[in-house]
Design a protein around this motif. Sequence first.
Motif, mmCIF file in Angstrom:
data_model
loop_
_atom_site.group_PDB
_atom_site.id
_atom_site.type_symbol
_atom_site.label_atom_id
_atom_site.label_comp_id
_atom_site.label_asym_id
_atom_site.label_seq_id
_atom_site.Cartn_x
_atom_site.Cartn_y
_atom_site.Cartn_z
ATOM 1 N N GLY A 1 0.707 -1.324 0.000
ATOM 2 C CA GLY A 1 0.227 0.065 -0.166
ATOM 3 C C GLY A 1 1.298 1.167 -0.047
ATOM 4 O O GLY A 1 0.479 2.558 0.611
ATOM 5 N N LEU A 2 1.705 1.094 -0.746
ATOM 6 C CA LEU A 2 2.629 2.077 -0.855
ATOM 7 C C LEU A 2 2.801 3.089 -1.430
ATOM 8 O O LEU A 2 2.837 2.318 -2.767
ATOM 9 C CB LEU A 2 4.224 1.977 -0.615
ATOM 10 C CG LEU A 2 4.746 1.054 0.952
ATOM 11 C CD1 LEU A 2 5.852 0.514 1.097
ATOM 12 C CD2 LEU A 2 4.229 2.235 2.000
ATOM 13 N N GLU A 3 3.240 3.981 -1.613
ATOM 14 C CA GLU A 3 3.196 5.445 -3.051
ATOM 15 C C GLU A 3 4.795 5.571 -4.013
ATOM 16 O O GLU A 3 5.111 3.867 -3.764
ATOM 17 C CB GLU A 3 3.062 6.664 -2.836
ATOM 18 C CG GLU A 3 1.082 6.877 -1.877
ATOM 19 C CD GLU A 3 0.857 8.730 -1.922
ATOM 20 O OE1 GLU A 3 1.147 8.694 -2.769
ATOM 21 O OE2 GLU A 3 0.578 8.169 -0.669
ATOM 22 N N ASN A 4 5.096 6.031 -4.697
ATOM 23 C CA ASN A 4 6.319 5.647 -4.788
ATOM 24 C C ASN A 4 5.734 5.400 -6.497
ATOM 25 O O ASN A 4 6.845 3.989 -6.530
ATOM 26 C CB ASN A 4 7.370 5.743 -4.680
ATOM 27 C CG ASN A 4 7.369 6.742 -3.493
ATOM 28 O OD1 ASN A 4 7.254 8.209 -3.617
ATOM 29 N ND2 ASN A 4 8.447 6.328 -2.441
ATOM 30 N N TYR A 5 4.675 5.696 -6.643
ATOM 31 C CA TYR A 5 4.295 4.630 -8.247
ATOM 32 C C TYR A 5 5.324 5.025 -9.119
ATOM 33 O O TYR A 5 5.388 5.439 -8.834
ATOM 34 C CB TYR A 5 3.012 5.335 -8.655
ATOM 35 C CG TYR A 5 2.235 4.769 -7.193
ATOM 36 C CD1 TYR A 5 1.352 4.250 -7.259
ATOM 37 C CD2 TYR A 5 1.442 5.915 -6.635
ATOM 38 C CE1 TYR A 5 0.371 3.454 -6.248
ATOM 39 C CE2 TYR A 5 0.410 5.519 -5.789
ATOM 40 C CZ TYR A 5 0.459 4.380 -5.454
ATOM 41 O OH TYR A 5 -1.086 4.456 -4.760
ATOM 42 N N THR A 6 6.258 3.928 -10.124
ATOM 43 C CA THR A 6 6.592 3.637 -11.204
ATOM 44 C C THR A 6 6.462 3.649 -12.748
ATOM 45 O O THR A 6 5.067 3.302 -12.363
ATOM 46 C CB THR A 6 7.253 2.938 -10.962
ATOM 47 O OG1 THR A 6 8.210 1.628 -10.187
ATOM 48 C CG2 THR A 6 8.496 2.414 -12.750
ATOM 49 N N VAL A 7 6.384 5.359 -12.934
ATOM 50 C CA VAL A 7 5.925 5.946 -14.421
ATOM 51 C C VAL A 7 6.721 4.743 -15.810
ATOM 52 O O VAL A 7 8.137 5.019 -15.775
ATOM 53 C CB VAL A 7 6.015 7.001 -14.586
ATOM 54 C CG1 VAL A 7 5.866 7.895 -16.396
ATOM 55 C CG2 VAL A 7 5.292 8.041 -13.448
#
Length: 452
Positions: free
Chosen positions: A406-412
Amino acid sequence: MAYSLLTELNSTRDDWTVRVRVCRKWNSINFKRNRELMSTDMILIDEEETLIHATINKNLVNKYKNLLSEGSVYVIKNFKVSEASGVYRPVTSTFKISFFLTTALQELREGIVSIPINGFQFIKPDMIDSRLNNNTVLSDVVGCLTAIGDMESVGSKWKKRDIQVITDYSAKSKITLWEEFGEKFEPFLYNDSGPYVVIVTSTTVKQFRGEVTFATTYASKIYVNLEIDYITTLIQKFGATFLGVQTIGSSNVNNIPIEEEMFMNRMNITELLESDWSADIHEYIVTMRGNITEIDNYFDWYYISCNSCSKKIVPSNGVYTCHFCAKECKFPLVKYKIHVKVNDKTGKTTLVLFNAVAEKLLDTSAHKLFNRLSLESNNVPPQIQSLCGKEFIFKLRLNNYNLKEGLENYTVSKLFIPDENLELQYTTRKEQKGKKKVEDNIETKRFVEGKV
């Protein structure tokens, strides 16, 4: 002490003693069993330039892993010699070597015996037919680099980069570099004057639409402008006709039209943050529209990576050592890892632009921006700061880090410039689909209640 040459080995005894150099070394991985280690393998070469495949079974890897280094010369005693069999053999040889628990090693100083540092078995035109779609013996390929493609996704698990070469027998061929081989073959390294003569070892040979293509395996190694006589000759040969390194258009047969890709699993930020994900999902692709409001430089905008495995490395006393490769990295690479704050009408989150995406967006390499920094500066370069205030559609690749923890820092994984006409068409289709769903539900309810 009497030493045997590799050509003298046979399977009648196991008390042989040889003097050899480890010219290549790698781990053999079983990808079908969660990347389980099967063995550590090597190509050994002796003073007659004979090559042989040697293997250390997984139960002995810990015993020998710190005793053998690629490039070093050893006396090796007491090992098993058996006939080479099976598929994916990295060299053509009658026999192969397997280590015993009692196999003894002694490292020799350079100069005691003259053994070449490298050895290859380059594929020739008359070998191709016998190796097409036949993985019994792998092939070493050499040629002048003429074009490089982008990193592409193949299915949901694999990534690749295609390169194109003119081989040493003057045939135009494509080589597919899978996973980390493709990641570390950065296009910006080949922007300057060439030619670049590339060696890719231990490849498979396929034929697709009449074209002969090569592809890396876990045993592959890549060398560029290696300082050996044969490569020097090829550099001179291709120098007169070299026209630079071009860009290869996407060859991914799974590509979908951009009009569809921009809206794949479209979410807003709140939907993304509040979604419940199935425990069975290992990776998921979504798209999201938002504005970049800030560059978060807490973790810096770049990182230093190993030029072999692309993992992050940190210097100790000025020396870069890669703990994954277990060796010093003499030519570390600078790569982008830019954390950006993004918001839309529903909320805000943090995304990460890694090297492939950031380099294409900024049209310059992290290496070049890094070289412009002063030693004391920790500022974000103006080229990166200029992203603030810009709106994009972000294609995100969600992984276990996001889905399970449930962590952010989503990879583009890709960026698009919003197209308002396409956005309007998408919104209209979505509204019509929602309206039809409501109508279908009403009709179903009336049917159940016997009103139709």
